[in-house]
Motif scaffolding. Structure first.
Motif, PDB file in Angstrom:
ATOM      1  N   MET A 128       0.849  -1.200   0.000  1.00  0.00           N
ATOM      2  CA  MET A 128       0.000   0.000   0.000  1.00  0.00           C
ATOM      3  C   MET A 128       0.880   1.244   0.000  1.00  0.00           C
ATOM      4  N   THR A 129       0.413   2.266  -0.686  1.00  0.00           N
ATOM      5  CA  THR A 129       1.172   3.515  -0.803  1.00  0.00           C
ATOM      6  C   THR A 129       0.544   4.600   0.066  1.00  0.00           C
ATOM      7  N   PRO A 130       1.329   5.298   0.849  1.00  0.00           N
ATOM      8  CA  PRO A 130       0.781   6.334   1.741  1.00  0.00           C
ATOM      9  C   PRO A 130       0.170   7.505   0.978  1.00  0.00           C
ATOM     10  N   LEU A 131      -0.784   8.168   1.595  1.00  0.00           N
ATOM     11  CA  LEU A 131      -1.302   9.426   1.075  1.00  0.00           C
ATOM     12  C   LEU A 131      -0.211  10.479   1.197  1.00  0.00           C
ATOM     13  N   THR A 132      -0.256  11.488   0.337  1.00  0.00           N
ATOM     14  CA  THR A 132       0.790  12.517   0.354  1.00  0.00           C
ATOM     15  C   THR A 132       0.395  13.699   1.233  1.00  0.00           C
ATOM     16  N   ARG A 133       1.366  14.569   1.473  1.00  0.00           N
ATOM     17  CA  ARG A 133       1.191  15.696   2.399  1.00  0.00           C
ATOM     18  C   ARG A 133      -0.026  16.548   2.079  1.00  0.00           C
ATOM     19  N   SER A 134      -0.273  16.801   0.809  1.00  0.00           N
ATOM     20  CA  SER A 134      -1.362  17.712   0.438  1.00  0.00           C
ATOM     21  C   SER A 134      -2.725  17.182   0.861  1.00  0.00           C
ATOM     22  N   PHE A 135      -2.836  15.872   0.966  1.00  0.00           N
ATOM     23  CA  PHE A 135      -4.101  15.296   1.429  1.00  0.00           C
ATOM     24  C   PHE A 135      -4.405  15.752   2.850  1.00  0.00           C
ATOM     25  N   PHE A 136      -3.374  15.808   3.669  1.00  0.00           N
ATOM     26  CA  PHE A 136      -3.557  16.120   5.092  1.00  0.00           C
ATOM     27  C   PHE A 136      -3.598  17.622   5.381  1.00  0.00           C
ATOM     28  N   ALA A 137      -2.959  18.403   4.526  1.00  0.00           N
ATOM     29  CA  ALA A 137      -2.817  19.833   4.784  1.00  0.00           C
ATOM     30  C   ALA A 137      -4.091  20.601   4.452  1.00  0.00           C
ATOM     31  N   ARG A 138      -5.157  20.244   5.127  1.00  0.00           N
ATOM     32  CA  ARG A 138      -6.454  20.892   4.923  1.00  0.00           C
ATOM     33  C   ARG A 138      -7.124  21.134   6.265  1.00  0.00           C
ATOM     34  N   ASP A 139      -8.148  21.955   6.243  1.00  0.00           N
ATOM     35  CA  ASP A 139      -8.954  22.202   7.438  1.00  0.00           C
ATOM     36  C   ASP A 139      -9.357  20.858   8.064  1.00  0.00           C
ATOM     37  N   ALA A 140      -9.283  20.770   9.386  1.00  0.00           N
ATOM     38  CA  ALA A 140      -9.542  19.510  10.077  1.00  0.00           C
ATOM     39  C   ALA A 140     -10.939  18.945   9.785  1.00  0.00           C
ATOM     40  N   VAL A 141     -11.919  19.814   9.588  1.00  0.00           N
ATOM     41  CA  VAL A 141     -13.274  19.330   9.330  1.00  0.00           C
ATOM     42  C   VAL A 141     -13.351  18.637   7.967  1.00  0.00           C
ATOM     43  N   VAL A 142     -12.674  19.205   6.990  1.00  0.00           N
ATOM     44  CA  VAL A 142     -12.629  18.601   5.654  1.00  0.00           C
ATOM     45  C   VAL A 142     -11.833  17.300   5.708  1.00  0.00           C
ATOM     46  N   LEU A 143     -10.708  17.359   6.405  1.00  0.00           N
ATOM     47  CA  LEU A 143      -9.846  16.189   6.511  1.00  0.00           C
ATOM     48  C   LEU A 143     -10.535  15.038   7.251  1.00  0.00           C
ATOM     49  N   ALA A 144     -11.260  15.376   8.310  1.00  0.00           N
ATOM     50  CA  ALA A 144     -11.916  14.338   9.114  1.00  0.00           C
ATOM     51  C   ALA A 144     -12.862  13.511   8.246  1.00  0.00           C
ATOM     52  N   ARG A 145     -13.611  14.211   7.397  1.00  0.00           N
ATOM     53  CA  ARG A 145     -14.542  13.512   6.517  1.00  0.00           C
ATOM     54  C   ARG A 145     -13.802  12.686   5.470  1.00  0.00           C
ATOM     55  N   ALA A 146     -12.717  13.246   4.959  1.00  0.00           N
ATOM     56  CA  ALA A 146     -11.951  12.563   3.908  1.00  0.00           C
ATOM     57  C   ALA A 146     -11.216  11.330   4.433  1.00  0.00           C
ATOM     58  N   LEU A 147     -10.961  11.309   5.731  1.00  0.00           N
ATOM     59  CA  LEU A 147     -10.213  10.178   6.303  1.00  0.00           C
ATOM     60  C   LEU A 147     -11.073   8.934   6.498  1.00  0.00           C
ATOM     61  N   VAL A 148     -12.397   9.109   6.554  1.00  0.00           N
ATOM     62  CA  VAL A 148     -13.266   7.938   6.712  1.00  0.00           C
ATOM     63  C   VAL A 148     -13.162   7.067   5.456  1.00  0.00           C
ATOM     64  N   GLY A 149     -12.790   5.825   5.651  1.00  0.00           N
ATOM     65  CA  GLY A 149     -12.614   4.920   4.511  1.00  0.00           C
ATOM     66  C   GLY A 149     -11.163   4.704   4.136  1.00  0.00           C
ATOM     67  N   THR A 150     -10.260   5.552   4.668  1.00  0.00           N
ATOM     68  CA  THR A 150      -8.835   5.343   4.394  1.00  0.00           C
ATOM     69  C   THR A 150      -8.302   4.237   5.312  1.00  0.00           C
ATOM     70  N   PHE A 151      -7.074   3.832   5.068  1.00  0.00           N
ATOM     71  CA  PHE A 151      -6.522   2.679   5.784  1.00  0.00           C
ATOM     72  C   PHE A 151      -5.334   3.046   6.665  1.00  0.00           C
ATOM     73  N   VAL A 152      -5.381   2.578   7.887  1.00  0.00           N
ATOM     74  CA  VAL A 152      -4.232   2.716   8.787  1.00  0.00           C
ATOM     75  C   VAL A 152      -3.376   1.470   8.628  1.00  0.00           C
ATOM     76  N   VAL A 153      -2.091   1.659   8.361  1.00  0.00           N
ATOM     77  CA  VAL A 153      -1.172   0.539   8.216  1.00  0.00           C
ATOM     78  C   VAL A 153      -0.142   0.609   9.346  1.00  0.00           C
ATOM     79  N   VAL A 154      -0.067  -0.456  10.129  1.00  0.00           N
ATOM     80  CA  VAL A 154       0.890  -0.505  11.236  1.00  0.00           C
ATOM     81  C   VAL A 154       1.860  -1.655  11.006  1.00  0.00           C
ATOM     82  N   ARG A 155       3.141  -1.315  10.938  1.00  0.00           N
ATOM     83  CA  ARG A 155       4.148  -2.347  10.733  1.00  0.00           C
ATOM     84  C   ARG A 155       4.710  -2.777  12.084  1.00  0.00           C
ATOM     85  N   GLY A 156       4.122  -3.840  12.625  1.00  0.00           N
ATOM     86  CA  GLY A 156       4.572  -4.337  13.922  1.00  0.00           C
ATOM     87  C   GLY A 156       5.661  -5.369  13.760  1.00  0.00           C
ATOM     88  N   GLU A 157       6.110  -5.905  14.889  1.00  0.00           N
ATOM     89  CA  GLU A 157       7.175  -6.903  14.847  1.00  0.00           C
ATOM     90  C   GLU A 157       6.685  -8.229  14.277  1.00  0.00           C
TER      91      GLU A 157
END
Length: 191
Positions: free
Chosen positions: A1-30
């Motif tokens: 999976m490829t991370p989202l880029t900076r411009s995706f996040f650099a927005r008003d928190a209210v806009v970003l909060a809505r846009a984040l629903v449906g995205t994926f959190v990737v955690v690389r554990g041991e």
DNA sequence: GACCGGATTATG
DNA sequence: ATAATCCGGTCA
């Protein structure tokens, strides 16, 4: 999976909060990689938002929030739970989005519905504070959504002390997911 | 240097 | 309904 880029996040928190629903959190554990789909978020909109940690200005704790967008802001609450936030804001304004629930894509042990639960299940801790979520080299990053979810909009949970700010409809959840948090009794009946 | 109160959860 | 449990922010 490829991370989202900076411009995706650099927005008003209210806009970003809505846009984040449906995205994926990737955690690389041991023990391998865990992936979970975000189903519920809340926007915290900088110093003027009295429910936002940034209301106290730039301090040791809030330093991450006032840093570049696309970084993780992980904090301890009630002495025992970690909360995973994503820094937003176009101009390092102290905007952040709290991730309140996710649904597992890979196998994940434990409940992921609730801000304190998902961090525990995914192994996200304060050690991940300030991690760059736009880098595939980070232990934690966020990847784009593959479909657009139906969104339910409600007031934020657990911020009754913030007066009128508690009434703002800044909580976004996937209308079709069962993996959402249950509002605490305290937050019911706010208006 | 003391005190207060949480962006919550598990249990009775 | 309530306990558990830490630390940042505030005031002295």
């Amino acid at each position: 999976m490829t991370p989202l880029t900076r411009s995706f996040f650099a927005r008003d928190a209210v806009v970003l909060a809505r846009a984040l629903v449906g995205t994926f959190v990737v955690v690389r554990g041991e023990e391998g990689v865990q992936v979970a789909r975000i189903t519920e978020t809340e926007a915290y909109r900088g110093p003027t938002d009295l429910a936002c940690h940034a209301r106290v200005g730039l301090t040791k704790r809030t330093r991450t929030m006032f840093g570049p967008a696309g970084h993780a802001y992980v904090i301890l609450i009630y002495g025992m739970y970690d909360c995973f936030n994503v820094v937003g804001g176009a101009k390092e304004r102290g905007h952040a989005v709290l991730v309140r629930a996710v649904e597992p894509v890979t196998e994940v042990v434990g409940s992921t519905s609730g801000p304190g639960r998902l961090t525990r299940a995914l192994g996200i801790t304060r050690a991940d504070n300030d991690a760059d979520l736009t880098s595939a080299k980070s232990r934690v990053f966020i990847a784009p959504r593959t479909r657009r979810p139906r969104i339910t909009i409600t007031p934020r949970v657990g911020v009754a002390y913030a007066g009128e700010w508690a009434l703002r409809p800044w909580r976004f959840s996937d209308a079709d997911s069962t993996h959402v948090s249950r509002p605490s009794p305290k937050s019911i009946g706010l208006g």
